[in-house]
Design an enzyme around this catalytic site. Structure first.
Site, PDB file in Angstrom:
ATOM      1  CD  GLU A 267      -2.789  -1.214   2.449  1.00  0.00           C
ATOM      2  OE1 GLU A 267      -3.979  -1.583   2.368  1.00  0.00           O
ATOM      3  OE2 GLU A 267      -2.237  -0.952   3.537  1.00  0.00           O
TER       4      GLU A 267
ATOM      5  N   GLY B 258     -12.876  -3.446   1.844  1.00  0.00           N
ATOM      6  CA  GLY B 258     -13.970  -4.230   1.287  1.00  0.00           C
ATOM      7  C   GLY B 258     -15.189  -3.351   1.068  1.00  0.00           C
TER       8      GLY B 258
ATOM      9  CD  GLU C 194      -5.353  -1.635   8.839  1.00  0.00           C
ATOM     10  OE1 GLU C 194      -5.134  -2.845   9.023  1.00  0.00           O
ATOM     11  OE2 GLU C 194      -5.897  -1.191   7.793  1.00  0.00           O
TER      12      GLU C 194
ATOM     13  CG  ASP D  52     -12.605  -7.584  -0.326  1.00  0.00           C
ATOM     14  OD1 ASP D  52     -13.534  -7.791   0.458  1.00  0.00           O
ATOM     15  OD2 ASP D  52     -11.565  -6.961  -0.011  1.00  0.00           O
TER      16      ASP D  52
END
Length: 237
Positions: A13, A82, A182, A205
């Protein structure tokens, strides 16, 4: 803004931002509390970058250290998430209006579901000026072509959401656009220290039973897109 703090949970990331820091000149590396912090400049912006590690405690500690030790006076949390919100799909982007913990339950003590006991707020609100600025910048980015940007709530918890029943419960409890592990903890630390923040997440996702096919396939692609968008935003500051 004197120094922008950027936090990603995983190395993938942060890669694009770290590469840009190295290309821009010298990068200072400092290890604090088991985490490596990279300081440098992108464009006209002083940056401190770190990989927090996965989960709420890691994220909160990283944000706290960025603020107190490295002088970050604005924090962006970037990475993958997600999809939860209607109309959102893989590789769309969520920009936080606010953040909550979807796994916080003190209802038995008289609090609302998702509310942290004894806090002065129900959710942690993102910096509105930065949200507006990113909304202006996003449509101009080549990296953003074909991807939707949605502004709304981000929900965090110490679990990977990959179950339709859990997903439905999270929607009922806090109605977020996406789930991750997070952002709310970083927002929480920023709130306590009076430091503005924003969360930018690219959707990897659909947070449901198909996670084995969608998440595995899209993790790197989503992380790369998230980093590219963040880099373009930083260069536009």
């Amino acid at each position: 803004m004197k120094k922008l703090g950027i936090i990603g949970a995983m190395e993938v990331e942060n890669k694009i931002i770290l590469d840009a820091l190295k290309e821009s000149g010298g990068v200072k590396e400092t290890k604090a509390g088991g985490t490596v912090y990279y300081e440098g400049v992108i464009g006209k912006t002083q940056i401190v970058l770190a990989r927090s590690g996965v989960g709420k405690v890691n994220a909160a500690l990283c944000a706290q250290t960025m603020i107190l030790q490295f002088g970050a006076d604005f924090i962006i949390n970037s990475g993958i998430a997600g999809a939860i919100g209607k109309g959102l799909g893989v590789l769309d982007v969520v920009l936080s209006s606010d953040a909550v913990y979807h796994d916080m339950d003190a209802v038995a003590w008289g609090y609302k579901i998702c509310q942290v006991p004894q806090m002065d707020v129900f959710s942690f609100e993102a910096d509105k000026k930065m949200v507006d600025k990113i909304q202006e910048i996003f449509p101009t980015l080549p990296e953003a072509k074909g991807h939707k940007l949605a502004v709304g709530r981000v929900a965090s918890g110490d679990q990977f959401v990959a179950d339709k029943e859990l997903k439905a419960r999270i929607v009922k409890n806090c109605n977020p656009l996406c789930v991750e592990m997070e952002g709310a903890a970083i927002a929480h630390a920023c709130h306590l220290r009076g430091v503005p923040f924003v969360i930018i997440r690219t959707l990897s996702d659909m947070a449901d039973d198909n996670e084995e096919t969608t998440y595995t396939f899209n993790e790197e692609t989503a992380a790369h897109l998230s980093g590219a968008i963040l880099l373009a935003i930083v260069r536009g500051l």
